[in-house]
Design a protein around this motif. Structure first.
Motif, PDB file in Angstrom:
ATOM      1  N   TRP A   1       2.395  14.201  -9.441  1.00 17.50           N
ATOM      2  CA  TRP A   1       3.382  15.274  -9.448  1.00 17.50           C
ATOM      3  C   TRP A   1       3.960  15.440 -10.847  1.00 17.50           C
ATOM      4  O   TRP A   1       4.054  16.562 -11.360  1.00 17.50           O
ATOM      5  CB  TRP A   1       4.489  14.951  -8.435  1.00 17.50           C
ATOM      6  CG  TRP A   1       5.619  15.933  -8.472  1.00 17.50           C
ATOM      7  CD1 TRP A   1       5.660  17.163  -7.879  1.00 17.50           C
ATOM      8  CD2 TRP A   1       6.863  15.776  -9.164  1.00 17.50           C
ATOM      9  NE1 TRP A   1       6.860  17.769  -8.150  1.00 17.50           N
ATOM     10  CE2 TRP A   1       7.619  16.942  -8.933  1.00 17.50           C
ATOM     11  CE3 TRP A   1       7.400  14.758  -9.941  1.00 17.50           C
ATOM     12  CZ2 TRP A   1       8.885  17.113  -9.465  1.00 17.50           C
ATOM     13  CZ3 TRP A   1       8.671  14.934 -10.463  1.00 17.50           C
ATOM     14  CH2 TRP A   1       9.402  16.093 -10.230  1.00 17.50           C
ATOM     15  N   ALA A   2       4.331  14.327 -11.499  1.00 13.60           N
ATOM     16  CA  ALA A   2       4.915  14.393 -12.840  1.00 13.60           C
ATOM     17  C   ALA A   2       3.909  14.943 -13.846  1.00 13.60           C
ATOM     18  O   ALA A   2       4.275  15.743 -14.722  1.00 13.60           O
ATOM     19  CB  ALA A   2       5.401  13.009 -13.267  1.00 13.60           C
ATOM     20  N   SER A   3       2.650  14.550 -13.731  1.00 15.62           N
ATOM     21  CA  SER A   3       1.646  15.048 -14.683  1.00 15.62           C
ATOM     22  C   SER A   3       1.437  16.546 -14.508  1.00 15.62           C
ATOM     23  O   SER A   3       1.261  17.272 -15.487  1.00 15.62           O
ATOM     24  CB  SER A   3       0.330  14.292 -14.537  1.00 15.62           C
ATOM     25  OG  SER A   3      -0.304  14.607 -13.319  1.00 15.62           O
TER      26      SER A   3
ATOM     27  N   ALA B   1       0.831  -1.205   0.000  1.00 15.74           N
ATOM     28  CA  ALA B   1       0.000   0.000   0.000  1.00 15.74           C
ATOM     29  C   ALA B   1       0.867   1.257   0.000  1.00 15.74           C
ATOM     30  O   ALA B   1       0.562   2.233  -0.696  1.00 15.74           O
ATOM     31  CB  ALA B   1      -0.941   0.002   1.193  1.00 15.74           C
ATOM     32  N   ALA B   2       1.961   1.243   0.760  1.00 16.57           N
ATOM     33  CA  ALA B   2       2.856   2.395   0.790  1.00 16.57           C
ATOM     34  C   ALA B   2       3.519   2.603  -0.569  1.00 16.57           C
ATOM     35  O   ALA B   2       3.628   3.735  -1.053  1.00 16.57           O
ATOM     36  CB  ALA B   2       3.922   2.209   1.872  1.00 16.57           C
TER      37      ALA B   2
ATOM     38  N   ILE C   1       1.470   6.605  -6.970  1.00 26.44           N
ATOM     39  CA  ILE C   1       0.374   7.497  -7.366  1.00 26.44           C
ATOM     40  C   ILE C   1       0.776   8.957  -7.158  1.00 26.44           C
ATOM     41  O   ILE C   1       0.544   9.805  -8.027  1.00 26.44           O
ATOM     42  CB  ILE C   1      -0.910   7.153  -6.586  1.00 26.44           C
ATOM     43  CG1 ILE C   1      -1.438   5.792  -7.054  1.00 26.44           C
ATOM     44  CG2 ILE C   1      -1.966   8.246  -6.757  1.00 26.44           C
ATOM     45  CD1 ILE C   1      -2.506   5.215  -6.159  1.00 26.44           C
ATOM     46  N   ARG C   2       1.381   9.243  -6.014  1.00 22.95           N
ATOM     47  CA  ARG C   2       1.810  10.624  -5.743  1.00 22.95           C
ATOM     48  C   ARG C   2       2.833  11.090  -6.773  1.00 22.95           C
ATOM     49  O   ARG C   2       2.751  12.217  -7.268  1.00 22.95           O
ATOM     50  CB  ARG C   2       2.392  10.745  -4.336  1.00 22.95           C
ATOM     51  CG  ARG C   2       1.354  10.704  -3.252  1.00 22.95           C
ATOM     52  CD  ARG C   2       1.925  11.136  -1.907  1.00 22.95           C
ATOM     53  NE  ARG C   2       3.146  10.438  -1.549  1.00 22.95           N
ATOM     54  CZ  ARG C   2       3.205   9.341  -0.800  1.00 22.95           C
ATOM     55  NH1 ARG C   2       2.108   8.804  -0.324  1.00 22.95           N
ATOM     56  NH2 ARG C   2       4.350   8.775  -0.521  1.00 22.95           N
ATOM     57  N   TYR C   3       3.793  10.236  -7.119  1.00 21.44           N
ATOM     58  CA  TYR C   3       4.806  10.602  -8.113  1.00 21.44           C
ATOM     59  C   TYR C   3       4.158  10.839  -9.474  1.00 21.44           C
ATOM     60  O   TYR C   3       4.498  11.792 -10.176  1.00 21.44           O
ATOM     61  CB  TYR C   3       5.882   9.524  -8.220  1.00 21.44           C
ATOM     62  CG  TYR C   3       6.872   9.825  -9.316  1.00 21.44           C
ATOM     63  CD1 TYR C   3       7.856  10.798  -9.126  1.00 21.44           C
ATOM     64  CD2 TYR C   3       6.802   9.188 -10.544  1.00 21.44           C
ATOM     65  CE1 TYR C   3       8.737  11.113 -10.131  1.00 21.44           C
ATOM     66  CE2 TYR C   3       7.683   9.492 -11.556  1.00 21.44           C
ATOM     67  CZ  TYR C   3       8.657  10.454 -11.348  1.00 21.44           C
ATOM     68  OH  TYR C   3       9.529  10.765 -12.353  1.00 21.44           O
TER      69      TYR C   3
END
Length: 55
Positions: A33-35, A21-22, A28-30
């Motif tokens: 951020w990239a998008s 999960a981590a 997902i966060r990366y």
């Protein structure tokens, strides 16, 4: 398998699930951020093209 072994096994599985999960959350966060970064770059390119077409 006795009760203590079952408890130990379920805790081990829970640990693996937390790690998964981590890792999924970090991925997902990366990606978000990239998008956002790429979207900002695309906006700059579009604006440069718009300004060039005006001249």
């Amino acid at each position: 398998m006795n009760l203590n072994e079952k408890i130990r096994d379920s805790r081990s599985q829970a640990s693996h699930h937390r790690r998964y999960a981590a890792a999924a959350s970090a991925s997902i966060r990366y990606t978000l951020w990239a998008s956002w970064k790429l979207e900002g770059g695309a906006t700059a390119v579009n604006e440069a093209g718009r300004m060039r077409m005006q001249t």
